[in-house]
Design an enzyme around this catalytic site. Structure first.
Site, mmCIF file in Angstrom:
data_model
loop_
_atom_site.group_PDB
_atom_site.id
_atom_site.type_symbol
_atom_site.label_atom_id
_atom_site.label_comp_id
_atom_site.label_asym_id
_atom_site.label_seq_id
_atom_site.Cartn_x
_atom_site.Cartn_y
_atom_site.Cartn_z
ATOM 1 C CB SER A 1 2.111 -11.215 -4.795
ATOM 2 O OG SER A 1 3.500 -10.952 -4.854
ATOM 3 C CB THR A 2 -2.534 -12.039 -3.325
ATOM 4 O OG1 THR A 2 -2.241 -12.097 -1.923
ATOM 5 C CG2 THR A 2 -1.659 -13.057 -4.062
#
Length: 210
Positions: free
Chosen positions: A26-27
Site C-alpha cells: 500500500s505504501t
C-alpha cells in the site's frame, strides 16, 4: 457472455505452464520482498510489483502484467487483496483473464481457476457480488420511495424558494428596480431569476443592466 459465464469457461486446450506473478504493497515504506520471494518460489518466471494503495485505479505495473500475459499463462498473486480493490474488481479482472484463456491463482487462499473447484468458488464470488449490488439498488429505491411518501423533496434544492420568488415579483413593482439588481439582491443569476419568474420575458422586463 457475463462475468459468471467467463469464470466457468473451459480451459485452453494447451497450457503453456508459464506463471507470472503480481505483488503490491500500500505504501512506498512497505517491503515487497516477501511477496516477490513467495511468487518466485511458486515458479513465477517474472514478477510485477506496485507500491500503491489498493484503492488507486491507476496501477501501472498491474497493467503491464496483464499486457504481458498470453493465452495459456497463469497469473499468480500471494493473496486476493493484493490484486483487487474490491470483490467486484476481483471478479472483473478474473473474468477478463478467463476470456483471454489465462488462468489465475492465489497462493494464500489456495484458489486456482485452472481447476473445476477454483472456477466454482469464483462463480460463487460472482453471484455474491451481484446479490450485494442488487441489495444496494433495492435499498436505495426503497429509501427514495419512503422519502417521497413523507413529502420530502429529492434532488437539488431550488435556487429560489417560493417566498423569494414572491419577493422578487414584489420588488419588480418598483419602477426603479431592474432584473439585474434584484438578481444580485437574491444572490442568483439573471437566468435563474427568469427561470423562476418566467413572466418577465413576456411582460417586457426592465433593462438587464443597472
Amino acid at each position: 457472455m457475463t462475468a459468471t459465464d467467463d469464470l466457468f469457461a473451459a480451459e485452453p486446450a494447451a497450457r503453456t505452464g508459464t506463471l507470472v506473478g503480481y505483488g503490491r504493497v500500500s505504501t512506498r515504506d512497505q517491503i515487497l520482498d516477501r511477496q516477490t520471494r513467495a511468487l518466485e518460489e511458486a515458479g513465477c518466471i517474472r514478477v510485477f510489483t506496485d507500491k500503491l494503495s489498493g484503492k488507486n485505479t491507476d496501477r501501472p505495473e498491474l497493467s503491464a502484467c496483464l499486457d504481458y500475459l498470453r493465452p495459456g499463462d497463469t497469473l499468480v498473486v500471494l493473496a486476493l487483496d493484493r490484486l483487487s480493490r474490491s470483490l467486484q474488481d476481483l471478479i472483473t479482472i478474473v473474468a477478463e483473464l478467463r476470456r483471454r484463456e489465462i488462468g489465475f491463482r492465489s497462493l494464500h487462499e489456495a484458489l486456482d481457476t485452472t481447476t473445476p473447484g477454483g472456477r466454482l468458488i469464483f462463480h460463487v464470488f460472482a453471484a455474491l457480488a451481484e446479490f450485494i449490488r442488487e441489495l444496494i439498488v433495492e435499498g436505495t429505491n426503497e429509501g427514495l420511495a419512503a422519502a417521497r411518501a413523507r413529502g420530502q423533496r429529492l434532488g437539488r434544492p431550488p435556487a429560489l424558494t417560493p417566498e423569494q420568488v414572491e419577493h422578487a415579483r414584489h420588488l419588480l413593482t418598483n419602477p426603479t428596480a431592474t432584473v439585474t439588481s434584484i438578481a444580485k439582491l437574491l444572490g442568483v443569476s439573471r437566468s435563474t431569476l427568469y427561470k423562476h419568474v418566467p413572466e418577465l420575458r413576456s411582460t417586457g422586463a426592465r433593462e438587464l443592466t443597472t
